[in-house]
Design a protein around this motif. Structure first.
Motif, short mmCIF file in Angstrom:
data_model
loop_
_atom_site.label_atom_id
_atom_site.label_comp_id
_atom_site.label_asym_id
_atom_site.label_seq_id
_atom_site.Cartn_x
_atom_site.Cartn_y
_atom_site.Cartn_z
N ARG A 279 31.85 41.55 27.65
CA ARG A 279 32.58 42.62 26.97
C ARG A 279 31.95 43.98 27.25
NH1 ARG A 279 36.10 40.18 23.55
NH2 ARG A 279 36.59 42.11 22.51
N SER A 280 31.18 44.04 28.34
CA SER A 280 30.48 45.27 28.71
C SER A 280 30.96 45.75 30.08
CB SER A 280 28.97 45.04 28.78
OG SER A 280 28.46 44.56 27.55
N ILE B 245 39.00 56.59 36.25
CA ILE B 245 37.97 55.59 36.00
C ILE B 245 38.37 54.70 34.83
CG2 ILE B 245 35.60 55.24 35.20
CD1 ILE B 245 34.87 57.80 36.77
N LEU B 246 38.78 55.31 33.71
CA LEU B 246 39.14 54.51 32.54
C LEU B 246 40.39 53.69 32.79
CD1 LEU B 246 37.59 54.32 29.90
CD2 LEU B 246 37.01 56.39 31.13
N ALA B 247 41.29 54.18 33.63
CA ALA B 247 42.50 53.41 33.96
C ALA B 247 42.11 52.14 34.70
CB ALA B 247 43.46 54.25 34.79
N ASN C 164 42.19 44.09 31.20
CA ASN C 164 43.44 43.42 30.84
C ASN C 164 43.89 42.41 31.88
OD1 ASN C 164 43.59 44.87 28.45
ND2 ASN C 164 44.85 46.50 29.33
N GLY C 165 43.07 42.18 32.90
CA GLY C 165 43.40 41.16 33.89
C GLY C 165 44.48 41.55 34.87
N PHE D 23 31.99 42.78 32.77
CA PHE D 23 33.30 42.53 33.38
C PHE D 23 33.66 43.60 34.40
CE2 PHE D 23 34.60 45.44 29.97
CZ PHE D 23 35.61 46.19 30.56
N TYR D 24 32.95 44.73 34.39
CA TYR D 24 33.25 45.82 35.33
C TYR D 24 31.96 46.56 35.66
CZ TYR D 24 35.27 50.11 37.26
OH TYR D 24 35.60 51.17 38.08
#
Length: 337
Positions: free
Chosen positions: A225-226, A302-304, A311-312, A251-252
């Motif tokens: 979740r990070s 970046i946030l997109a 959201n997969g 995850f990113y």
């Protein structure tokens, strides 16, 4: 909980302090299409003022009217359902076939909700248990894996930032990324050992560390979740964080830079104890390809991308950041691509 629902709590307590009655509604289950997920909240004052949302607007309108004409009595918690039939779905503005189930409760324990709000604002995860028969509530320590659960007798809700975003670098771009990330339900943690940047960092609610990035990232124990994004444009700092971030369960993991710089970065990382699979997890050039050039536009990009990964969404279907020009953090010089 996201920033919208956090504002619902704040507004509810402000109304209560002014002497108003407040009904809190929480989505506990949806079927078919629904505008907002389980856990989303709204608050309605006895005179019809509303904070938050649970639908496109028509469900709120119906509840406001019933609160105003007192046809929706909330002496103790109760369940209401909207959109059972296709006709009701159309009437209440839900997507065709959508159904929405809400738990409604009257806020009475102001002290408990104040405690809940204070803990959330300290970036704590908190569980709240609501007994449907008595209306009694209690708080307990939450975990990132906790989810909202409703069994008909009790409502188990989770509150607080359930996602983390670690930003390496405290410059101008980081400010925009941090502010937008907070609105997207992230606890924002910024790391920058450079005094000239750390001294001017001023994003309320964020956490600032001046440790070296590699040590700091290790100490955070990044989980699924990070997310981590490196934007200093200084390999001595960015690469240190990436080395540890790519080995974590985040995850990113992304880094600012041109296409050429990103290629060089991958070559540098391959020298260290990273596998090809771990290096392939790196998002760089970071962000979606939306033609962004200014710091706010790059932050949106970046946030997109982080949101899409969270959201997969298949990034290949919407375009990666490769080939995009960037404004360097701290000035307006574009990087060659």
């Amino acid at each position: 909980m996201d920033s919208v629902d956090l504002q619902v709590l704040k507004t509810s307590l402000a109304w209560r302090a002014e002497g108003h009655e407040v009904v809190l509604g929480t989505i506990v289950e949806t079927w078919g299409s629904s505008p907002r997920p389980p856990g989303a909240m709204l608050a309605i004052r006895e005179d019809g003022l509303v904070a938050g949302s649970v639908s496109g607007g028509c469900v709120e309108d119906d509840m406001i009217n019933k609160i105003r004409d007192q046809s929706l009595a909330i002496d103790k918690p109760k369940v209401v359902t909207y959109g059972v039939t296709k006709e009701e779905a159309n009437r209440f503005g839900l997507p065709c076939g959508g159904t929405l189930q809400l738990v409604l409760e009257k806020i009475q324990r102001d002290d408990l909700f104040q405690n809940l709000l204070e803990r959330v604002e300290r970036h704590e995860l908190v569980n709240r248990t609501l007994d449907m028969s008595s209306g009694e509530t209690e708080l307990s320590v939450g975990k990132p894996s906790d989810t909202i659960v409703f069994d008909g007798e009790k409502l188990f809700g989770v509150y607080g930032p359930r996602w983390r975003l670690v930003i390496i670098g405290a410059g101008q771009l980081s400010t925009y990324v941090a502010q937008m990330a907070q609105a997207l339900d992230y606890q924002v943690i910024v790391c920058d050992p450079r005094e000239e940047y750390a001294e001017t960092w001023a994003v309320p609610g964020s956490i600032l560390s001046r440790e070296m990035p590699d040590d700091f990232v290790v100490s955070l124990n990044l989980d699924s979740r990070s997310a981590l994004v490196a934007v200093t444009h200084d390999p001595k700092l960015d690469d240190l964080a990436l080395l540890e971030g790519l080995k974590s369960s985040a995850f990113y993991v992304g880094a600012l830079g041109s296409r050429l710089n990103s290629k060089n970065r991958r070559e540098r990382l391959s020298i260290f104890d990273l596998s090809e699979e771990e290096i392939s997890r790196l998002h760089g050039p970071v962000g979606l390809r939306i033609g962004s050039k200014t710091p706010p536009e790059i932050a949106v990009s970046i946030l997109a991308e982080i949101t899409a990964v969270r959201n997969g969404v298949n990034l290949a279907s919407i375009g990666s950041g490769e080939g995009k020009a960037y404004s360097v953090d701290g000035n307006q010089t574009a990087c060659a691509v």
